[in-house]
Design an enzyme around this catalytic site. Structure first.
Site, PDB file in Angstrom:
ATOM      1  N   ASN A   1      40.025  30.290  42.760  1.00 26.42           N
ATOM      2  CA  ASN A   1      40.662  31.391  42.031  1.00 26.42           C
ATOM      3  C   ASN A   1      42.173  31.225  42.162  1.00 26.42           C
ATOM      4  OD1 ASN A   1      41.650  33.831  41.116  1.00 26.42           O
ATOM      5  ND2 ASN A   1      40.762  35.062  42.775  1.00 26.42           N
ATOM      6  N   TRP A   2      42.788  30.743  41.088  1.00 25.74           N
ATOM      7  CA  TRP A   2      44.229  30.482  41.143  1.00 25.74           C
ATOM      8  C   TRP A   2      45.076  31.753  41.097  1.00 25.74           C
ATOM      9  CZ3 TRP A   2      45.591  25.716  37.515  1.00 25.74           C
ATOM     10  CH2 TRP A   2      45.000  24.561  38.067  1.00 25.74           C
ATOM     11  N   LYS A   3      44.445  32.877  40.771  1.00 24.79           N
ATOM     12  CA  LYS A   3      45.189  34.142  40.609  1.00 24.79           C
ATOM     13  C   LYS A   3      46.356  33.915  39.632  1.00 24.79           C
ATOM     14  CE  LYS A   3      43.471  35.430  45.071  1.00 24.79           C
ATOM     15  NZ  LYS A   3      43.570  36.237  46.275  1.00 24.79           N
TER      16      LYS A   3
ATOM     17  N   HIS B   1      37.146  41.676  41.293  1.00 27.38           N
ATOM     18  CA  HIS B   1      37.945  41.202  42.434  1.00 27.38           C
ATOM     19  C   HIS B   1      38.685  42.398  43.045  1.00 27.38           C
ATOM     20  CE1 HIS B   1      40.956  39.125  44.805  1.00 27.38           C
ATOM     21  NE2 HIS B   1      40.178  38.063  44.731  1.00 27.38           N
TER      22      HIS B   1
ATOM     23  N   GLU C   1      41.578  42.684  43.993  1.00 21.13           N
ATOM     24  CA  GLU C   1      42.921  42.876  43.429  1.00 21.13           C
ATOM     25  C   GLU C   1      42.843  43.604  42.080  1.00 21.13           C
ATOM     26  OE1 GLU C   1      44.206  38.788  43.863  1.00 21.13           O
ATOM     27  OE2 GLU C   1      44.152  39.064  46.035  1.00 21.13           O
TER      28      GLU C   1
ATOM     29  N   GLU D   1      33.778  39.267  49.599  1.00 24.95           N
ATOM     30  CA  GLU D   1      35.168  39.029  49.995  1.00 24.95           C
ATOM     31  C   GLU D   1      35.700  40.250  50.736  1.00 24.95           C
ATOM     32  OE1 GLU D   1      37.145  35.880  47.331  1.00 24.95           O
ATOM     33  OE2 GLU D   1      37.367  37.791  46.313  1.00 24.95           O
TER      34      GLU D   1
ATOM     35  N   GLY E   1      43.826  36.356  51.615  1.00 25.57           N
ATOM     36  CA  GLY E   1      45.238  35.984  51.681  1.00 25.57           C
ATOM     37  C   GLY E   1      45.902  36.294  53.010  1.00 25.57           C
TER      38      GLY E   1
ATOM     39  N   SER F   1      40.353  33.744  52.791  1.00 29.21           N
ATOM     40  CA  SER F   1      40.972  32.800  53.736  1.00 29.21           C
ATOM     41  C   SER F   1      40.093  31.597  54.069  1.00 29.21           C
ATOM     42  CB  SER F   1      41.422  33.516  55.010  1.00 29.21           C
ATOM     43  OG  SER F   1      42.447  34.459  54.693  1.00 29.21           O
TER      44      SER F   1
ATOM     45  N   GLY G   1      40.966  31.219  47.225  1.00 31.39           N
ATOM     46  CA  GLY G   1      42.226  31.563  46.574  1.00 31.39           C
ATOM     47  C   GLY G   1      43.302  30.543  46.893  1.00 31.39           C
TER      48      GLY G   1
HETATM   49  P1  PGA Z   1      42.279  33.616  49.644  1.00 32.76           P
HETATM   50  O1  PGA Z   1      41.751  34.463  48.366  1.00 32.76           O
HETATM   51  O2  PGA Z   1      41.382  32.399  49.752  1.00 32.76           O
HETATM   52  O3  PGA Z   1      43.694  33.266  49.316  1.00 32.76           O
HETATM   53  O4  PGA Z   1      42.130  34.508  50.818  1.00 32.76           O
HETATM   54  C1  PGA Z   1      40.383  34.559  48.075  1.00 32.76           C
HETATM   55  C2  PGA Z   1      40.184  35.410  46.833  1.00 32.76           C
HETATM   56  O5  PGA Z   1      40.922  36.376  46.639  1.00 32.76           O
HETATM   57  O6  PGA Z   1      39.300  35.117  46.008  1.00 32.76           O
END
Ligand code: PGA
Length: 249
Positions: free
Chosen positions: A11-13, A97, A99, A167, A173, A212, A233
């Site tokens: 997931n590149w966000k 997600h 976010e 998650e 993150g 993470s 991510g």
């Molecule tokens: P992260 O994000 O690997 O940077 O913790 C995972 C995600 O939000 O899908």
């Protein structure tokens, strides 16, 4: 039930400008010379979906979106529909997600409507669930993911290809991860909830872990019972790190 093929999804966000396609090219080339038994997907920002799909065409790398709107088309400035993502070359879409749930106020009902949209457009939804730190500290992690599953997963998923991604919000993150026992406990509860909700059909979907995941912890996390892959991510932005995670599966 044996679900031997794992899904490693990146997931590149809101990242990937310029350097992103070069990293994706490197990933695709490396997977040609050293094939993997896992499914590999990359979810770039919507602007890069068609370019990445073109680049990945004929390779094992699948392309996905990061969100979609429930409606197929219309006056929704700034939004993107599942149909537009599919037309651009996406095969999957991340939905719910944290976010989006936290930053955009998405409810379980919103996520469920988006899942219906993804299915309508022929996309494989990757539906995210997970507790906050406060909820975990209050001993409510299992209760929260069970309630997210019951609210975000429509019955129409039965018999369709989809994945759930557990998650924990506090692990995204942050560099923090739950213990392997905590991951196993939640994944077992997610499986039980899927079977409760969808009957035997709830046995088939992969349950990914996300939060993470990095080269140094991927192998042990991916070996946990009921962990069917990873949603990655930060570590998916660099081809070498993402490849190391794919190879750990
Ligand atoms: P992260 O994000 O690997 O940077 O913790 C995972 C995600 O939000 O899908």
């Amino acid at each position: 039930m044996k679900r031997s093929v794992k899904l490693i999804a990146g997931n590149w966000k809101m990242n990937g400008q310029a350097d992103g396609l070069a990293q994706a090219r490197r990933l695709i080339e490396a997977l040609v010379s050293e094939p993997t038994s896992s499914r590999v997907a990359v979810m770039p920002p919507a602007t890069l979906v068609s370019r990445l799909a073109e680049l990945a065409s004929g390779s094992v790398v699948e392309v996905g979106g990061q969100d979609c709107r429930a409606e197929a088309a219309g006056a929704f400035t700034g939004d993107i529909s599942a149909e537009l993502l599919a037309e651009a070359g996406a095969a999957l879409v991340i939905l719910g997600h944290s976010e989006r749930r936290q930053g955009h106020g998405e409810t379980d009902a919103d996520v469920s409507a988006k899942v219906e949209a993804a299915l309508r457009a022929g996309l494989e939804p990757v539906i995210c669930i997970g507790e906050t730190l406060q909820e975990r500290e209050a001993g409510r992690a299992i209760e929260v993911v069970r309630s997210q599953i019951s609210g975000s997963l429509p019955m129409s998923l039965n018999g369709r290809a989809f994945a759930v991604a557990y998650e924990p919000v506090w692990a995204i993150g942050t560099g923090l991860t739950p213990t392997l026992e905590q991951i196993a406990e939640v994944h077992a509860a997610v499986r039980a909830a899927l079977v409760e909700q969808l009957g035997e059909g709830g046995q088939a979907p992969l349950i990914l872990y996300g939060g993470s995941v990095k080269p140094s912890n991927a192998a042990e996390i991916l070996a946990v019972e009921e962990v069917g892959g990873a949603l990655v991510g930060g570590a998916s932005l660099k081809a070498d790190d993402f490849l190391a995670i794919i190879r750990a599966a």
